[in-house]
Design an enzyme around this catalytic site. Structure first.
Site, PDB file in Angstrom:
ATOM      1  N   TYR A  20      61.584  44.528   8.471  1.00  0.00           N
ATOM      2  CA  TYR A  20      60.368  44.666   7.672  1.00  0.00           C
ATOM      3  C   TYR A  20      60.519  45.724   6.574  1.00  0.00           C
ATOM      4  O   TYR A  20      59.743  46.672   6.501  1.00  0.00           O
ATOM      5  CB  TYR A  20      59.165  44.997   8.572  1.00  0.00           C
ATOM      6  CG  TYR A  20      58.749  43.806   9.395  1.00  0.00           C
ATOM      7  CD1 TYR A  20      57.918  42.827   8.850  1.00  0.00           C
ATOM      8  CD2 TYR A  20      59.196  43.634  10.692  1.00  0.00           C
ATOM      9  CE1 TYR A  20      57.550  41.723   9.585  1.00  0.00           C
ATOM     10  CE2 TYR A  20      58.835  42.518  11.435  1.00  0.00           C
ATOM     11  CZ  TYR A  20      58.004  41.569  10.874  1.00  0.00           C
ATOM     12  OH  TYR A  20      57.648  40.468  11.595  1.00  0.00           O
ATOM     13  N   TYR A 148      50.629  39.474  18.427  1.00  0.00           N
ATOM     14  CA  TYR A 148      51.983  39.423  17.862  1.00  0.00           C
ATOM     15  C   TYR A 148      52.896  38.785  18.898  1.00  0.00           C
ATOM     16  O   TYR A 148      52.911  39.202  20.061  1.00  0.00           O
ATOM     17  CB  TYR A 148      52.509  40.823  17.506  1.00  0.00           C
ATOM     18  CG  TYR A 148      53.941  40.760  17.019  1.00  0.00           C
ATOM     19  CD1 TYR A 148      54.233  40.342  15.721  1.00  0.00           C
ATOM     20  CD2 TYR A 148      55.003  41.044  17.873  1.00  0.00           C
ATOM     21  CE1 TYR A 148      55.545  40.220  15.289  1.00  0.00           C
ATOM     22  CE2 TYR A 148      56.319  40.922  17.445  1.00  0.00           C
ATOM     23  CZ  TYR A 148      56.579  40.514  16.158  1.00  0.00           C
ATOM     24  OH  TYR A 148      57.885  40.384  15.740  1.00  0.00           O
ATOM     25  N   ASP A 253      52.340  36.586  27.131  1.00  0.00           N
ATOM     26  CA  ASP A 253      53.488  37.211  26.487  1.00  0.00           C
ATOM     27  C   ASP A 253      53.506  38.671  26.930  1.00  0.00           C
ATOM     28  O   ASP A 253      52.748  39.488  26.426  1.00  0.00           O
ATOM     29  CB  ASP A 253      53.348  37.084  24.964  1.00  0.00           C
ATOM     30  CG  ASP A 253      54.451  37.804  24.210  1.00  0.00           C
ATOM     31  OD1 ASP A 253      55.224  38.547  24.841  1.00  0.00           O
ATOM     32  OD2 ASP A 253      54.530  37.623  22.980  1.00  0.00           O
ATOM     33  N   LYS A 282      62.120  42.875  25.711  1.00  0.00           N
ATOM     34  CA  LYS A 282      62.155  44.312  25.421  1.00  0.00           C
ATOM     35  C   LYS A 282      62.749  45.154  26.560  1.00  0.00           C
ATOM     36  O   LYS A 282      63.947  45.319  26.630  1.00  0.00           O
ATOM     37  CB  LYS A 282      60.769  44.795  25.011  1.00  0.00           C
ATOM     38  CG  LYS A 282      60.383  44.273  23.624  1.00  0.00           C
ATOM     39  CD  LYS A 282      59.377  45.150  22.903  1.00  0.00           C
ATOM     40  CE  LYS A 282      59.349  44.837  21.423  1.00  0.00           C
ATOM     41  NZ  LYS A 282      58.370  43.825  21.023  1.00  0.00           N
TER      42      LYS A 282
HETATM   43  C1  LIG Z   1      58.565  42.473  20.340  1.00  0.00           C
HETATM   44  C2  LIG Z   1      57.706  41.367  20.770  1.00  0.00           C
HETATM   45  C3  LIG Z   1      58.113  40.020  20.621  1.00  0.00           C
HETATM   46  C4  LIG Z   1      59.389  39.637  19.941  1.00  0.00           C
HETATM   47  O1  LIG Z   1      60.534  40.065  20.611  1.00  0.00           O
HETATM   48  P1  LIG Z   1      61.933  40.162  19.828  1.00  0.00           P
HETATM   49  O2  LIG Z   1      62.896  40.548  20.888  1.00  0.00           O
HETATM   50  O3  LIG Z   1      61.748  41.199  18.764  1.00  0.00           O
HETATM   51  O4  LIG Z   1      62.204  38.822  19.254  1.00  0.00           O
HETATM   52  C5  LIG Z   1      57.255  39.038  21.086  1.00  0.00           C
HETATM   53  N1  LIG Z   1      56.082  39.341  21.667  1.00  0.00           N
HETATM   54  C6  LIG Z   1      55.677  40.615  21.844  1.00  0.00           C
HETATM   55  C7  LIG Z   1      54.378  40.883  22.522  1.00  0.00           C
HETATM   56  C8  LIG Z   1      56.450  41.673  21.376  1.00  0.00           C
HETATM   57  O5  LIG Z   1      56.029  42.932  21.509  1.00  0.00           O
END
Ligand SMILES: *Cc1c(COP(=O)(O)O)cnc(C)c1O
Length: 432
Positions: A20, A148, A253, A282
């Protein structure tokens, strides 16, 4: 001068894209030489506390000996092998561990390379499931605003339509159904009235569009990148009931919320419901190597498997990479082998106390803490580059986004270091 003569930083600024950022007008960038525990060491010897856990993943600290040892040992045996027709101990052992700690109904694991990909996989599973059970028209998604879910196409389509830059990719993005973010916050009393708790709006969208919605996807309890917003878990109970009523799958997610960050092992543990599909990433490897997974229940697995073609149409080259599986297993052993709940509660209590004075500052809109997540929300945008430079003077690495000055410290952060982080955040809130 040829590029060969450029300093490392000059070469970086001329040729490397960063997340970004404007590639032609890059902001200040620091050259990192090494890292250990809480600290990132720059090439001039400056040591900075990594208050971001390197984008929220380095939860046991940098270069954690148990994790690096697991990767070394695995490297000497089997760094990688394709997963088609083959399997290996690291994949199986990690699977056993994941089943132990995640909601009981989630029994099938798809290993992949990154969070965004795990979201793609989840969304594809949902569409294939609906297709298989007789609803080929159900190929869109519902989600809440300010979310997100990653940077790949389908994941991006369910990110917040304003901050997720939908206008930029208009035409190229699938149109999805958005509802307001859940209005009741985690600190408030739950409001049973659907007109006020957000569930009325969700029902209306489901009533109007159920025939085209495969799944409802959201970050449970904590919305991360979309604004660091913490909402009431009872929303998830209501969402589960509505999804069941309308035959829509529920996807959590938990890429940012997983592995203790919120004070619960998973944010889904705040409520009584289990999703049909969960995305983890993560912190999965304690930040040491890219990895993620998508887990689902028997209902979805059997639906997809019983349909035509039956096979699930996804299979990354590095699926179940043994190095990543070994790192993840070591990270999970570290987590579950300690009093993580006590650790996170301690971090939360200290942040509550030390960030509280920010409430009195003129430009501060809100201060909130949940688990090992501390946020000072300003009523204006904060320049990440300005913040970066000032935090560096305080010996801390902080990188705010939008209006939020926030930290997600590693769980191994000692009280003194945490004090330096919160002091850095207060300074930014005062000066920026
Ligand atoms: C960071 C994140 C993603 C994306 O993960 P990447 O490993 O960066 O592709 C998806 N959903 C959430 C909630 C996130 O915090």
């Amino acid at each position: 001068m040829t590029d060969r003569d450029l300093s490392q930083l000059a070469f970086d600024q001329k040729h490397l894209w960063h997340p970004y950022t404007n590639v032609t007008k890059p902001g200040p960038t620091f050259l990192v030489k090494e890292s250990e525990g809480l600290f990132i060491t720059l090439d001039d010897g400056t040591r900075l506390i990594d208050a971001m856990s390197s984008w929220w993943c380095m939860m046991h600290g940098h270069r954690n000996p148990a994790i690096t040892r697991a990767i070394h040992d695995q490297l000497d045996r089997l760094p990688h092998v394709m997963f088609g027709g083959l399997t290996h101990d690291p994949a199986v052992d990690l699977g056993r561990k994941l089943l132990e700690i995640t909601p009981a109904s989630l029994t099938r694991i798809f290993y992949c390379d990154s969070g965004s990909v795990s979201v793609e996989v989840a969304m594809k599973m949902a569409v294939q499931y609906q297709h298989a059970v007789g609803f080929p028209g159900r190929s869109k998604f519902a989600t809440i605003r300010s979310g997100y879910h990653g940077d790949t196409w389908k994941a991006m389509s369910v990110c917040d339509p304003d901050t997720g830059m939908h206008h930029l990719f208009q035409g190229a993005l699938s149109v999805q159904h958005f509802v307001s973010r859940p209005p009741v916050t985690i600190g408030q009393d739950w409001d049973e009235d659907p007109a006020r708790n957000g569930l009325g709006e969700l029902r209306a969208v489901f009533e109007a569009h159920a025939g085209e919605i495969a799944a409802f996807i959201l970050e449970p309890v904590v919305q991360g990148t979309g604004g660091m917003y913490f909402y009431h878990p009872d929303y998830l109970n209501g969402a589960r009931a509505l999804c069941d009523e309308f035959g829509i799958l529920l996807i959590f997610d938990e890429i940012a919320t997983g592995f203790g960050r919120t004070g619960e092992l998973f944010a889904t543990d705040f409520c009584a419901v289990e999703p049909d599909i969960i995305c983890l990433g993560k912190g999965l490897t304690g930040g040491h190597i890219s990895f993620a997974c998508t887990m689902t229940n028997d209902r979805v697995a059997e639906g997809v498997g019983g349909g035509n073609p039956g096979i699930f149409m996804h299979g990354p080259t590095y699926m179940a990479n043994p190095l990543a599986c070994a790192a993840a297993q070591a990270s999970l052993d570290l987590l579950t082998g300690q009093d993580w709940r006590g650790t996170v509660a301690g971090i939360a209590a200290q942040m509550e106390q030390e960030l509280a004075p920010a409430r009195a500052l003129p430009n501060v809109r809100d201060v909130r803490v949940l688990g090992a997540i501390g946020v000072i929300e300003m009523n204006h945008r904060v320049s990440a580059d300005e913040a970066h430079a000032r935090a560096r003077e305080m010996g801390v690495f902080l990188r705010p986004f939008g209006n939020n000055i926030y930290c997600m410290p590693p769980f191994v952060t000692d009280p003194d270091s945490l004090g330096r982080i919160t002091a850095g955040m207060l300074r930014l809130a005062r000066e920026l």
